[in-house]
Design an enzyme around this catalytic site. Structure first.
Site, PDB file in Angstrom:
ATOM      1  N   CYS A  80      -8.268 -14.121   2.423  1.00 50.40           N
ATOM      2  CA  CYS A  80      -7.215 -14.876   1.723  1.00 50.40           C
ATOM      3  C   CYS A  80      -7.356 -16.377   2.020  1.00 50.40           C
ATOM      4  O   CYS A  80      -8.350 -16.973   1.654  1.00 50.40           O
ATOM      5  CB  CYS A  80      -5.834 -14.324   2.062  1.00 50.40           C
ATOM      6  SG  CYS A  80      -4.545 -14.850   0.881  1.00 50.40           S
ATOM      7  N   HIS A  84      -6.887  -9.106  -0.181  1.00 57.95           N
ATOM      8  CA  HIS A  84      -6.674  -8.527   1.136  1.00 57.95           C
ATOM      9  C   HIS A  84      -7.318  -7.139   1.206  1.00 57.95           C
ATOM     10  O   HIS A  84      -6.732  -6.163   0.735  1.00 57.95           O
ATOM     11  CB  HIS A  84      -5.175  -8.394   1.424  1.00 57.95           C
ATOM     12  CG  HIS A  84      -4.493  -9.702   1.647  1.00 57.95           C
ATOM     13  ND1 HIS A  84      -4.409 -10.298   2.892  1.00 57.95           N
ATOM     14  CD2 HIS A  84      -3.857 -10.535   0.786  1.00 57.95           C
ATOM     15  CE1 HIS A  84      -3.752 -11.433   2.784  1.00 57.95           C
ATOM     16  NE2 HIS A  84      -3.421 -11.615   1.523  1.00 57.95           N
ATOM     17  N   GLU A  95      -7.540  -5.272   3.720  1.00 55.14           N
ATOM     18  CA  GLU A  95      -6.727  -4.413   4.595  1.00 55.14           C
ATOM     19  C   GLU A  95      -5.511  -3.851   3.872  1.00 55.14           C
ATOM     20  O   GLU A  95      -4.847  -2.940   4.385  1.00 55.14           O
ATOM     21  CB  GLU A  95      -6.294  -5.200   5.841  1.00 55.14           C
ATOM     22  CG  GLU A  95      -5.164  -6.192   5.638  1.00 55.14           C
ATOM     23  CD  GLU A  95      -5.599  -7.514   5.021  1.00 55.14           C
ATOM     24  OE1 GLU A  95      -4.760  -8.430   4.957  1.00 55.14           O
ATOM     25  OE2 GLU A  95      -6.762  -7.641   4.602  1.00 55.14           O
TER      26      GLU A  95
END
Length: 212
Positions: A83, A192, A194
């Site tokens: 990011c 992202h 994750e």
């Protein structure tokens, strides 16, 4: 085979714990730290980032992270930005008319997205770079984005005949913007991983596989 040792850079940014858990999920041995030994000696370094470009740059400077990231890249040691961790690798960020100098690893300016709806929040496909290692096997998947700013133009000059230009992956939200860059030891994603479910886990697994 031992698990790859990954340090997630701890400099006050949010969203760190989810990155730690996601990396552990794909088999990495993860340390959350800003200590020089942990940052410089890990097999891989992850630089997360949420919020404003200027705030992230200040946080990184406060823990001497810019120098340590630069040392890793110069030594061919893998780094993954996420990011705003991607954005600060470019030359500068412009937010609310204020220009903030970035690390300058890649040419380009981080600017507000030219879209009717900002922030860009949700799942989006990407146009993966040909030969991408990060997107191997997940070229057609969707990834989770949360951002209002991005790099919308790419101009990279090859200065040496043997130099390989970075691989750039694009996405679209009111116009194209850079979704990921792969440049030798230095990689980064605007989205992202994750928070991107199985596709994000595969991307992190692809990255950690290159650390062994």
């Amino acid at each position: 085979m031992s698990a790859p040792r990954v340090t997630v850079l701890d400099y006050g940014s949010g969203n760190i714990r989810s990155a730690v858990r996601a990396l552990e999920h794909v088999g990495a041995e993860v340390t959350l730290s800003a200590k020089p030994d942990d940052v410089l000696n890990a097999d891989g370094l992850v630089v997360p980032g949420v919020g404003a470009f200027a705030t992230v740059m200040k946080g990184l400077k406060d823990v001497d992270a810019l120098r340590m990231i630069g040392r890793r890249v110069a030594g061919g040691r893998p780094v993954l930005g996420i990011c705003v961790g991607l954005q600060i690798l470019f030359e500068e960020g412009v937010e609310h008319g204020v220009r903030t100098e970035g690390m300058g690893e890649w040419p380009g300016t981080v600017e507000r997205l030219q879209a009717d709806v900002v922030p860009h929040m949700g799942w989006n496909t990407v146009k993966a770079a040909e030969g991408s290692q990060l997107f191997d096997g997940i070229e057609d998947e969707r990834f989770y984005f949360v951002h209002s700013y991005g790099v919308q133009q790419w101009k990279f000059e090859v200065t040496q005949p043997a130099m390989k230009p970075p691989m750039v992956t694009w996405a679209d939200h009111g116009g194209q913007f850079i979704a990921a860059v792969e440049n030798g030891p230095l990689s980064a994603t605007q989205f992202h991983p994750e928070k991107s479910g199985d596709a994000g886990a595969r991307l992190l697994s692809n990255w950690t596989a290159g650390l062994r």
